[in-house]
Design a protein around this motif. Structure first.
Motif, mmCIF file in Angstrom:
data_model
loop_
_atom_site.group_PDB
_atom_site.id
_atom_site.type_symbol
_atom_site.label_atom_id
_atom_site.label_comp_id
_atom_site.label_asym_id
_atom_site.label_seq_id
_atom_site.Cartn_x
_atom_site.Cartn_y
_atom_site.Cartn_z
ATOM 1 N N GLY A 41 0.790 -1.225 0.000
ATOM 2 C CA GLY A 41 0.000 0.000 0.000
ATOM 3 C C GLY A 41 0.819 1.271 0.000
ATOM 4 N N PHE A 42 2.052 1.186 -0.486
ATOM 5 C CA PHE A 42 2.914 2.359 -0.585
ATOM 6 C C PHE A 42 3.585 2.401 -1.946
ATOM 7 C CE2 PHE A 42 2.445 1.948 3.933
ATOM 8 C CZ PHE A 42 2.401 3.262 4.374
ATOM 9 N N ALA A 43 3.914 3.602 -2.394
ATOM 10 C CA ALA A 43 4.662 3.799 -3.632
ATOM 11 C C ALA A 43 6.011 4.414 -3.268
ATOM 12 C CB ALA A 43 3.896 4.724 -4.574
ATOM 13 N N LEU A 44 7.049 3.942 -3.948
ATOM 14 C CA LEU A 44 8.421 4.367 -3.676
ATOM 15 C C LEU A 44 8.879 5.352 -4.744
ATOM 16 C CD1 LEU A 44 11.138 3.868 -2.094
ATOM 17 C CD2 LEU A 44 11.587 2.073 -3.770
ATOM 18 N N TYR A 45 9.580 6.395 -4.302
ATOM 19 C CA TYR A 45 10.116 7.408 -5.205
ATOM 20 C C TYR A 45 11.581 7.659 -4.909
ATOM 21 C CZ TYR A 45 5.425 8.355 -6.756
ATOM 22 O OH TYR A 45 4.175 8.207 -7.302
ATOM 23 N N HIS A 46 12.319 7.979 -5.954
ATOM 24 C CA HIS A 46 13.724 8.363 -5.872
ATOM 25 C C HIS A 46 13.790 9.884 -5.891
ATOM 26 C CE1 HIS A 46 18.010 8.461 -6.818
ATOM 27 N NE2 HIS A 46 17.724 9.281 -7.803
ATOM 28 N N LEU A 47 14.433 10.471 -4.884
ATOM 29 C CA LEU A 47 14.617 11.918 -4.836
ATOM 30 C C LEU A 47 16.052 12.200 -5.279
ATOM 31 C CD1 LEU A 47 12.873 12.751 -1.444
ATOM 32 C CD2 LEU A 47 11.864 12.375 -3.705
ATOM 33 N N ILE A 60 8.665 7.393 0.451
ATOM 34 C CA ILE A 60 7.450 6.631 0.156
ATOM 35 C C ILE A 60 6.231 7.468 0.518
ATOM 36 C CG2 ILE A 60 8.530 4.361 0.416
ATOM 37 C CD1 ILE A 60 7.246 4.142 3.205
ATOM 38 N N VAL A 61 5.141 7.179 -0.187
ATOM 39 C CA VAL A 61 3.837 7.763 0.116
ATOM 40 C C VAL A 61 2.801 6.659 -0.012
ATOM 41 C CG1 VAL A 61 4.348 10.132 -0.604
ATOM 42 C CG2 VAL A 61 3.472 8.499 -2.274
ATOM 43 N N ALA A 62 1.670 6.845 0.621
ATOM 44 C CA ALA A 62 0.588 5.876 0.481
ATOM 45 C C ALA A 62 0.227 5.772 -0.994
ATOM 46 C CB ALA A 62 -0.618 6.310 1.303
ATOM 47 N N GLY A 63 -0.025 4.557 -1.452
ATOM 48 C CA GLY A 63 -0.360 4.348 -2.852
ATOM 49 C C GLY A 63 -0.449 2.873 -3.162
ATOM 50 N N ASP A 64 -0.596 2.580 -4.426
ATOM 51 C CA ASP A 64 -0.647 1.183 -4.853
ATOM 52 C C ASP A 64 0.773 0.676 -5.014
ATOM 53 O OD1 ASP A 64 -3.404 1.230 -4.972
ATOM 54 O OD2 ASP A 64 -3.421 1.909 -7.053
ATOM 55 N N TYR A 116 6.843 10.340 3.298
ATOM 56 C CA TYR A 116 6.750 11.714 2.793
ATOM 57 C C TYR A 116 5.315 12.198 2.975
ATOM 58 C CZ TYR A 116 10.118 14.789 0.538
ATOM 59 O OH TYR A 116 11.046 15.772 0.297
ATOM 60 N N PRO A 117 5.118 13.491 3.171
ATOM 61 C CA PRO A 117 3.774 13.974 3.496
ATOM 62 C C PRO A 117 2.731 13.790 2.391
ATOM 63 C CG PRO A 117 5.372 15.782 3.504
ATOM 64 C CD PRO A 117 6.120 14.530 3.265
ATOM 65 N N SER A 118 3.156 13.837 1.120
ATOM 66 C CA SER A 118 2.171 13.710 0.043
ATOM 67 C C SER A 118 2.868 13.492 -1.295
ATOM 68 C CB SER A 118 1.317 14.985 -0.059
ATOM 69 O OG SER A 118 2.117 16.068 -0.505
ATOM 70 N N LEU A 119 2.103 13.026 -2.256
ATOM 71 C CA LEU A 119 2.613 12.880 -3.612
ATOM 72 C C LEU A 119 2.973 14.247 -4.184
ATOM 73 C CD1 LEU A 119 3.328 11.070 -5.958
ATOM 74 C CD2 LEU A 119 0.914 11.083 -6.636
ATOM 75 N N GLU A 120 2.201 15.249 -3.870
ATOM 76 C CA GLU A 120 2.500 16.604 -4.336
ATOM 77 C C GLU A 120 3.863 17.063 -3.810
ATOM 78 O OE1 GLU A 120 2.707 19.984 -6.264
ATOM 79 O OE2 GLU A 120 1.210 18.430 -6.675
ATOM 80 N N ALA A 121 4.178 16.767 -2.554
ATOM 81 C CA ALA A 121 5.482 17.129 -1.992
ATOM 82 C C ALA A 121 6.608 16.418 -2.741
ATOM 83 C CB ALA A 121 5.528 16.789 -0.505
ATOM 84 N N ARG A 123 6.469 15.464 -5.890
ATOM 85 C CA ARG A 123 6.548 16.119 -7.212
ATOM 86 C C ARG A 123 7.315 17.435 -7.139
ATOM 87 N NH1 ARG A 123 0.482 14.436 -8.502
ATOM 88 N NH2 ARG A 123 0.934 12.467 -9.545
ATOM 89 N N ARG A 124 7.152 18.172 -6.045
ATOM 90 C CA ARG A 124 7.852 19.461 -5.895
ATOM 91 C C ARG A 124 9.372 19.291 -5.864
ATOM 92 N NH1 ARG A 124 3.498 20.843 -2.352
ATOM 93 N NH2 ARG A 124 4.731 20.261 -0.538
ATOM 94 N N VAL A 125 9.844 18.124 -5.436
ATOM 95 C CA VAL A 125 11.294 17.885 -5.385
ATOM 96 C C VAL A 125 11.748 16.961 -6.515
ATOM 97 C CG1 VAL A 125 11.516 18.405 -2.923
ATOM 98 C CG2 VAL A 125 11.049 16.054 -3.657
ATOM 99 N N ASN A 126 10.921 16.857 -7.560
ATOM 100 C CA ASN A 126 11.245 16.082 -8.759
ATOM 101 C C ASN A 126 11.472 14.602 -8.490
ATOM 102 O OD1 ASN A 126 11.153 18.396 -10.502
ATOM 103 N ND2 ASN A 126 13.124 19.005 -9.599
ATOM 104 N N GLY A 127 10.684 14.044 -7.574
ATOM 105 C CA GLY A 127 10.775 12.616 -7.285
ATOM 106 C C GLY A 127 10.400 11.772 -8.497
#
Length: 139
Positions: A41-47, A60-64, A116-121, A123-127
């Motif tokens: 239930g989480f999605a992983l992003y590279h910052l 990570i943020v909540a997600g599929d 991380y607080p949100s998907l928008e956050a 996106r703001r750091v180019n994840g």
């Protein structure tokens, strides 16, 4: 079923894992052992590295999805959280939340994880989304 109602360990998925850049922080915080695990239930992003980030790291943020990592156990969890919160800038960059990590033996364990607080956050750091859910440091 979870072993406990309150967290007994910390789920890590990036620079705090054994063999990664910040594992020394875990070791100094009283690390005892790790076991492989994952979160559902989480999605992983590279910052990526940027002027405000001297090196890349994940979020990570909540997600599929599923995020792979390890559960780290500490001699004194409360004391360890002080050091880990400082590294993760808890309350500012990441939020420390209670989640349930899945273990290969089919069991689950209640743990803390830094989210991380949100998907928008992100996106703001180019994840950049990591669809396989397994982070390794990239340029």
């Amino acid at each position: 079923m979870s072993e406990s109602l309150s967290p007994v360990a910390v789920f890590v998925y990036g620079t705090l894992k054994q063999g990664q850049r910040n594992f020394g922080v875990s070791r100094r915080a009283g690390w005892v052992r790790s076991e492989p695990a994952w979160l559902e239930g989480f999605a992983l992003y590279h910052l990526p590295r940027a002027s405000e980030r001297p090196y890349s790291y994940p979020a990570i943020v909540a997600g599929d999805g599923r995020v792979w990592g390890e559960v780290q156990y500490f001699a004194d969890l409360e004391a360890a959280l002080v050091a880990l919160d400082a590294l993760e800038d808890a309350g500012r960059e990441y939020e420390r939340v209670q989640v349930e990590a899945q273990r290969p033996d089919g069991g689950a364990v209640r743990v803390w994880a830094y989210v991380y607080p949100s998907l928008e956050a992100i996106r703001r750091v180019n994840g950049v989304w990591v669809p396989e859910g397994d982070w390794t440091e990239r340029a």
